[in-house]
Design an enzyme around this catalytic site. Structure first.
Site, PDB file in Angstrom:
ATOM      1  N   CYS A 129       0.841  -1.201   0.000  1.00 24.79           N
ATOM      2  CA  CYS A 129       0.000   0.000   0.000  1.00 24.79           C
ATOM      3  C   CYS A 129       0.871   1.244   0.000  1.00 24.79           C
ATOM      4  O   CYS A 129       1.843   1.347   0.764  1.00 24.79           O
ATOM      5  CB  CYS A 129      -0.918   0.006   1.220  1.00 24.79           C
TER       6      CYS A 129
ATOM      7  N   CYS B 281      -2.448   0.010   9.339  1.00 22.70           N
ATOM      8  CA  CYS B 281      -1.722  -1.261   9.216  1.00 22.70           C
ATOM      9  C   CYS B 281      -0.381  -1.152   9.931  1.00 22.70           C
ATOM     10  O   CYS B 281       0.282  -0.125   9.868  1.00 22.70           O
ATOM     11  CB  CYS B 281      -1.493  -1.621   7.749  1.00 22.70           C
TER      12      CYS B 281
ATOM     13  N   CYS C 124      -6.110   2.414  -0.324  1.00 24.04           N
ATOM     14  CA  CYS C 124      -6.103   1.445   0.778  1.00 24.04           C
ATOM     15  C   CYS C 124      -6.239   0.018   0.252  1.00 24.04           C
ATOM     16  O   CYS C 124      -7.120  -0.286  -0.555  1.00 24.04           O
ATOM     17  CB  CYS C 124      -7.238   1.746   1.743  1.00 24.04           C
TER      18      CYS C 124
ATOM     19  N   CYS D 252      -0.060   6.065   7.194  1.00 21.82           N
ATOM     20  CA  CYS D 252      -1.340   5.671   7.785  1.00 21.82           C
ATOM     21  C   CYS D 252      -1.102   4.724   8.957  1.00 21.82           C
ATOM     22  O   CYS D 252      -0.234   3.849   8.897  1.00 21.82           O
ATOM     23  CB  CYS D 252      -2.202   4.990   6.723  1.00 21.82           C
TER      24      CYS D 252
ATOM     25  N   PHE E  61     -23.805 -15.498  22.927  1.00 19.30           N
ATOM     26  CA  PHE E  61     -23.312 -14.281  22.270  1.00 19.30           C
ATOM     27  C   PHE E  61     -23.577 -14.416  20.771  1.00 19.30           C
ATOM     28  O   PHE E  61     -22.685 -14.248  19.936  1.00 19.30           O
ATOM     29  CB  PHE E  61     -21.828 -14.057  22.553  1.00 19.30           C
TER      30      PHE E  61
ATOM     31  N   CYS F  50     -11.893 -13.513  19.849  1.00 22.23           N
ATOM     32  CA  CYS F  50     -11.131 -12.451  19.207  1.00 22.23           C
ATOM     33  C   CYS F  50      -9.994 -11.977  20.103  1.00 22.23           C
ATOM     34  O   CYS F  50      -9.355 -10.962  19.811  1.00 22.23           O
ATOM     35  CB  CYS F  50     -12.045 -11.280  18.836  1.00 22.23           C
TER      36      CYS F  50
ATOM     37  N   GLN G 299     -18.789  -9.810  11.367  1.00 23.18           N
ATOM     38  CA  GLN G 299     -17.429 -10.255  11.069  1.00 23.18           C
ATOM     39  C   GLN G 299     -16.824  -9.357   9.990  1.00 23.18           C
ATOM     40  O   GLN G 299     -17.487  -8.950   9.050  1.00 23.18           O
ATOM     41  CB  GLN G 299     -17.436 -11.711  10.618  1.00 23.18           C
TER      42      GLN G 299
ATOM     43  N   ASP H  31     -19.186 -17.257  21.438  1.00 25.17           N
ATOM     44  CA  ASP H  31     -18.373 -16.272  20.709  1.00 25.17           C
ATOM     45  C   ASP H  31     -18.419 -14.947  21.472  1.00 25.17           C
ATOM     46  O   ASP H  31     -19.081 -13.993  21.051  1.00 25.17           O
ATOM     47  CB  ASP H  31     -18.918 -16.101  19.288  1.00 25.17           C
TER      48      ASP H  31
END
Length: 406
Positions: free
Chosen positions: A60, A69, A143, A66, A270, A364, A243, A338
């Protein structure tokens, strides 16, 4: 000052050992020799003397400016192993040693939901992400994360900033790709009045937005912002969890389906708007529990409109304050759980006591997953496998799915 980088931390910063403790350096890799100015415990303005063989040219053009990332300067194999090691280290912290499945990574240009910052300028508007550790806003027209449909929505976002933003404040524009066009929720803008409502509705119509929400008020609903979840189509409430990529959702769903196998009665904890419950209902009866009543309403409506699904019951319930008790899992053959980043310590304890034969655990946060996994293992469960999943490419974030059984 010259340092040699020893490792990459779990937040993406490289770490070298200094005389007074660790030194943190951004956008460099283990094994690299780096020179820079030491400010506190950070090496600023690093200059690479000896590059790593894992270093690549960032794909990128915005990578250096930026802050979206962190590791575009590393090759894919390095990033995959680093993220896998984050999961491995979290498990080891709880005394859990096991082989992990190869990580599954979403491709570039696949993010279907993102929050874009926007503000008015002298010459018009500015949209983008913040520079790392800064309030500076960086435009990101090239991006490599965002799905092309999200980038195609930028003219609509610019029009919204022009209509309801100012040079003194910054707007947060959450845009989601749907089957019916962009779904946009805006916070931080001007207070609503009659004229602004009219102008925002005009923008939504002109740019074919499926839905526009300003703060907590739906300004325009041209078409239902549907998401595909198995055979069902669901319109989640504004700002609802989804997601990050379709590929990541498919990877998580495949792992969950493998984990529950042929179970005919499943409880989904969840449950959100039905990411797992709706596809699982193709072969099993599902009881879906979620703290947000608007989400369970959307799930239920999606189920009722779909064809060929078995029965789904929904329950709006705060599983942190009132987890399901062991007797509420009677006759349940498998559980899907989850939780958000905080994990589900209280619910995991009651789940362990319930002795449900199979648990499909999606997380996560590897650290809270490892804590909750320890509870299940101490209760006699076996951890059959762990599947790392990366749908936040080039970030420090990593997810996983796992199977527990008795």
């Amino acid at each position: 000052m010259i340092v040699t980088i020893e490792r990459l931390g779990h937040l993406g910063d490289a770490i070298a050992q200094g005389e007074n403790g660790p030194i943190f350096v951004a956008q460099v890799l283990p094994g690299e020799v780096v020179e820079g100015d030491l400010v506190g415990n950070r090496l600023e303005k690093p200059r690479i003397i000896t590059p790593s063989p894992n270093r690549v040219r960032p794909p990128c053009t915005h990578a250096r400016s930026c802050g979206g990332c962190l590791v575009q300067h590393a090759n894919d194999d390095f990033v995959a192993e680093w993220k896998t090691d984050v999961v491995r280290s979290a498990l080891a912290g709880q005394g859990i040693e096991m082989s992990l499945r190869p990580i599954k990574t979403s491709p570039p240009l696949s993010r279907r939901r993102a929050t874009i910052a926007g503000r008015r300028t002298k010459g018009g508007t500015l949209l983008g992400f913040h520079a790392r550790g800064s309030d500076t806003l960086v435009a990101v027209p090239q991006c490599q994360l965002l799905h092309p449909d999200l980038k195609a929505a930028f003219p609509a976002l610019e029009a919204l900033v022009m209509a309801g933003g100012s040079r003194k404040t910054e707007l947060a524009l959450t845009v989601t790709r749907t089957l019916a066009g962009p779904d946009v929720m805006v916070t931080g803008g001007k207070p609503l009045d009659g004229q602004l409502r009219f102008e925002l509705a005009r923008v939504a119509e002109a740019h074919n937005l499926s839905r526009l929400t300003w703060k907590d008020e739906v300004i325009a609903l041209r078409t239902a912002p549907m998401q595909a979840m198995g055979r069902a189509h669901v319109a989640p409430p504004p700002g609802a969890f989804l997601q990050a990529t379709e590929e990541g959702q498919a990877d998580l769903l495949a792992a969950v389906q493998e984990a529950v196998g042929n179970a005919k009665r499943i409880t989904d904890l969840f449950a959100g708007a039905g990411t797992f419950a709706l596809p699982l209902a193709e072969t099993a009866e599902v009881h879906a529990v979620e703290g947000d009543a608007a989400m369970t309403t959307a799930l239920d409506k999606g189920w009722r409109m779909a064809e060929g699904l078995k029965r789904i019951t929904t329950e709006a319930r705060d599983l942190f304050r009132r987890p399901l008790e062991p007797d509420e899992f009677k006759k349940v053959q498998a559980v899907v759980i989850d939780p958000p980043r905080a994990g589900a310590e209280a619910q995991t304890k009651t789940l362990a006591a319930a002795r449900v034969p199979v648990i499909a655990f999606v997380s996560c946060n590897p650290v809270t997953f490892a804590r909750d996994a320890r509870i299940l293992l101490d209760a006699g469960y076996k951890l059959d496998w762990v599947q790392p999943i990366d749908q936040f490419r080039w970030s420090a974030h990593v997810e996983l799915a796992a199977r527990f059984s008795l």
